[in-house]
Design a protein around this motif. Structure first.
Motif, PDB file in Angstrom:
ATOM      1  N   ALA A   1    -105.677 118.473   8.108  1.00 60.26           N
ATOM      2  CA  ALA A   1    -105.805 118.842   6.695  1.00 60.26           C
ATOM      3  C   ALA A   1    -104.477 118.653   5.963  1.00 60.26           C
ATOM      4  CB  ALA A   1    -106.278 120.287   6.576  1.00 60.26           C
ATOM      5  N   VAL A   2    -103.381 119.027   6.611  1.00 56.41           N
ATOM      6  CA  VAL A   2    -102.056 118.824   6.010  1.00 56.41           C
ATOM      7  C   VAL A   2    -101.777 117.332   5.848  1.00 56.41           C
ATOM      8  CG1 VAL A   2     -99.579 119.161   6.324  1.00 56.41           C
ATOM      9  CG2 VAL A   2    -101.176 120.993   6.920  1.00 56.41           C
TER      10      VAL A   2
ATOM     11  N   ASN B   1    -103.669 114.564  -4.189  1.00 54.75           N
ATOM     12  CA  ASN B   1    -103.506 113.594  -5.269  1.00 54.75           C
ATOM     13  C   ASN B   1    -103.308 114.292  -6.604  1.00 54.75           C
ATOM     14  OD1 ASN B   1    -104.308 111.593  -7.363  1.00 54.75           O
ATOM     15  ND2 ASN B   1    -104.704 110.305  -5.590  1.00 54.75           N
ATOM     16  N   ILE B   2    -104.144 115.288  -6.877  1.00 52.32           N
ATOM     17  CA  ILE B   2    -104.055 116.013  -8.149  1.00 52.32           C
ATOM     18  C   ILE B   2    -102.744 116.802  -8.231  1.00 52.32           C
ATOM     19  CG2 ILE B   2    -105.095 117.866  -9.513  1.00 52.32           C
ATOM     20  CD1 ILE B   2    -107.812 116.918  -8.310  1.00 52.32           C
ATOM     21  N   GLY B   3    -102.331 117.410  -7.112  1.00 50.10           N
ATOM     22  CA  GLY B   3    -101.062 118.127  -7.094  1.00 50.10           C
ATOM     23  C   GLY B   3     -99.891 117.207  -7.398  1.00 50.10           C
TER      24      GLY B   3
ATOM     25  N   ALA C   1    -101.371 112.439   2.460  1.00 48.58           N
ATOM     26  CA  ALA C   1    -101.903 111.115   2.121  1.00 48.58           C
ATOM     27  C   ALA C   1    -102.344 111.070   0.662  1.00 48.58           C
ATOM     28  CB  ALA C   1    -103.077 110.766   3.040  1.00 48.58           C
ATOM     29  N   GLY C   2    -103.004 112.129   0.197  1.00 47.99           N
ATOM     30  CA  GLY C   2    -103.444 112.168  -1.193  1.00 47.99           C
ATOM     31  C   GLY C   2    -102.279 112.207  -2.166  1.00 47.99           C
ATOM     32  N   ALA C   3    -101.252 113.004  -1.845  1.00 51.31           N
ATOM     33  CA  ALA C   3    -100.080 113.089  -2.722  1.00 51.31           C
ATOM     34  C   ALA C   3     -99.354 111.747  -2.794  1.00 51.31           C
ATOM     35  CB  ALA C   3     -99.143 114.182  -2.221  1.00 51.31           C
ATOM     36  N   ALA C   4     -99.183 111.091  -1.641  1.00 52.53           N
ATOM     37  CA  ALA C   4     -98.507 109.792  -1.620  1.00 52.53           C
ATOM     38  C   ALA C   4     -99.328 108.743  -2.348  1.00 52.53           C
ATOM     39  CB  ALA C   4     -98.261 109.367  -0.171  1.00 52.53           C
TER      40      ALA C   4
ATOM     41  N   TRP D   1    -111.856 114.148   2.213  1.00 46.32           N
ATOM     42  CA  TRP D   1    -111.645 113.604   0.875  1.00 46.32           C
ATOM     43  C   TRP D   1    -111.363 114.700  -0.148  1.00 46.32           C
ATOM     44  CZ3 TRP D   1    -109.912 109.144   0.665  1.00 46.32           C
ATOM     45  CH2 TRP D   1    -110.396 108.097   1.436  1.00 46.32           C
ATOM     46  N   CYS D   2    -111.906 115.865   0.051  1.00 44.08           N
ATOM     47  CA  CYS D   2    -111.595 116.969  -0.859  1.00 44.08           C
ATOM     48  C   CYS D   2    -110.127 117.376  -0.754  1.00 44.08           C
ATOM     49  CB  CYS D   2    -112.494 118.172  -0.560  1.00 44.08           C
ATOM     50  SG  CYS D   2    -114.193 118.003  -1.144  1.00 44.08           S
ATOM     51  N   VAL D   3    -109.620 117.485   0.466  1.00 40.79           N
ATOM     52  CA  VAL D   3    -108.210 117.831   0.656  1.00 40.79           C
ATOM     53  C   VAL D   3    -107.320 116.712   0.146  1.00 40.79           C
ATOM     54  CG1 VAL D   3    -106.438 118.384   2.363  1.00 40.79           C
ATOM     55  CG2 VAL D   3    -108.728 119.340   2.603  1.00 40.79           C
TER      56      VAL D   3
END
Length: 469
Positions: free
Chosen positions: A353-354, A306-308, A359-362, A299-301
């Motif tokens: 991790a990648v 997401n923030i990026g 997933a976070g960015a999307a 979740w941190c990655v």
């Protein structure tokens, strides 16, 4: 020369005044986001602390499931009524009392005697679930009034960034706070975060709400940024209805593909329930002695991605003056769902991790695109649309948690996440085909119009609309 210089001076003064007003509204919104991030930290902190407390108090895993079910059901009901509330009350009052209510119910839990703990926990579940939805819908539906139509993508991205940071901090610190200072102190911290957000809301002038069910703002009938020319014309029909259902359905019919977009959001929430439930099981299979490490790291990655993405979106919106569009929502959903499926495929940790980063960015992309698109609706319908969207999301996540929990007893995490997020991918593809069809139809109509009127500028619409994607 004198007459020529006059309008230029007036235009300069007008531009200066507009820039000053924009700077003031953005500064106020940053303060609001700061308060929202603080309360979100409390929300994610209590998500962990309360579940642990429920299990320790009752000694039954079923009680944790019931607690979550009541919380989701409360959010479901709140989504049905929040549009009507925004028609009667200001967004500021709804956001203020939503935080006051959450802070007050945490105080009730802290002061409750042992014999009333179960009732207090149920009250917390109801109030937190309902008030969280009320605050979120009031905030998102009022952003165009707070910062202006042309800055809504920036504002959405900023609020999502604050929430993502709060999620990481809340999840990361929950175990430490509970283990070091105990449940009572954790609940006091939680209550303080809601009080801080309530104070922030009380001190700021916040536009929005109070009349969202009334007549449309001037010019909204023909506003292209409203998400469709039919939206404003349908507003009287929405006003004449006293029930939320016709108003909500008018909101979904106000722009091409809007209903399918909200449905996709619900299916996406269904998929999200699968990876939330499967992550602890998958993490245990990787390291049974310390399963929390993988979950926390994942979740941190994810949050970093997401923030990026929010930083990129903010710069894109600032440079172009446009949002990422409805196509961004469809493609982002496909990428996000595929990434979550791949996260359970057993790849090496570096690769995983990648995948979590992607997933976070999307996820960040879809959140901004979706919120920005719903905000193109006129104020008469926007609150109802966001409320119905919250209902779909709570329903999808709640049903998903039930089905996924049963499926994980018989199938692997990869299989369960695969068919759950696979359903989201299928609906997303249907949505993308729908958007492509609308764009082709509008381009065909535009070419015919250009041939008759010679006005190619007619096709330059807001990037958040379905027609532009």
């Amino acid at each position: 020369m004198g007459s020529a210089d006059g309008p230029k001076a007036d235009e300069t003064d007008g531009d200066t005044r507009k820039a000053r007003d924009t700077a003031v509204s953005e500064r106020r919104f940053r303060f609001l986001v700061a308060g929202y991030a603080v309360s979100s930290y409390g929300t994610f902190l209590n998500m962990v602390a309360l579940n642990l407390f429920v299990y320790e108090t009752t000694g039954r895993a079923l009680a944790m499931g019931l607690f979550m079910a009541v919380r989701l059901a409360s959010g479901f009901v709140a989504g049905l009524v929040v549009g009507g509330l925004l028609a009667r009350f200001s967004a500021k009052s709804i956001m203020l009392w939503a935080n006051v209510g959450q802070g007050a119910v945490m105080l009730v839990l802290i002061l409750a005697p042992d014999g009333m703990l179960t009732g207090a926990l149920m009250a917390v579940s109801v109030v937190i679930g309902a008030c969280g939805t009320l605050f979120m819908v009031a905030l998102r539906s009022s952003i165009p009034e707070m910062v202006g139509e042309d800055r809504r993508a920036w504002a959405n991205s900023l609020s999502i960034t604050g929430r993502s940071l709060a999620m990481v901090a809340g999840f990361a610190s929950a175990g430490v706070v509970v283990s070091l200072v105990g449940y009572t102190a954790a609940f006091l911290v939680d209550m303080a975060t809601f009080v801080a957000c309530a104070v922030t809301v009380a001190l700021l002038p916040i536009a929005g709400g109070k009349g969202a069910g009334g007549s449309a703002p001037e010019g909204s009938e023909h506003s292209e940024s409203s998400g469709g020319s039919g939206a404003g014309k349908d507003a009287p029909a929405a006003k004449s209805s006293r029930r939320w259902r016709p108003v909500a359905f008018v909101a979904l019919a106000a722009a091409p593909g809007m209903g399918l977009m909200v449905a996709l959001r619900g299916v996406d929430a269904f998929g999200s329930s699968s990876h939330n439930a499967a992550l602890p099981i998958y993490s245990t299979s990787l390291d049974a002695s310390n399963p929390a490490v993988f979950v926390s790291a994942f979740w941190c990655v994810w949050a970093l991605g997401n923030i990026g993405a929010q930083q990129v979106i903010q710069r894109y919106a600032q440079r172009t003056g446009r949002s990422v569009g409805a196509l961004g929502f469809g493609y982002g959903t496909v990428v996000m769902s595929a990434a979550f499926i791949a996260a359970f495929a057993g790849f090496p940790l570096a690769v995983t991790a990648v995948i979590a980063l992607i997933a976070g960015a999307a996820d960040g992309l879809t959140e901004v695109a979706y919120t920005s698109h719903l905000q193109t609706l006129p104020a008469t319908l926007r609150g109802h649309a966001f409320g119905l969207s919250a209902t779909f999301e709570n329903f999808g996540f709640g049903v998903g948690m039930i089905l996924v929990a049963a499926a994980l007893d018989r199938f692997s995490p990869l299989a369960v996440v695969g068919w759950s997020h696979g359903a989201a991918i299928v609906v997303a593809v249907v949505f993308l085909l729908r958007v492509a069809g609308v764009r082709r139809a509008e381009r065909t109509g535009l070419r015919k119009e250009e041939a008759v009127e010679g006005r190619p500028d007619r096709g330059d619409r807001d990037g958040a609309e379905v027609s532009r994607g």
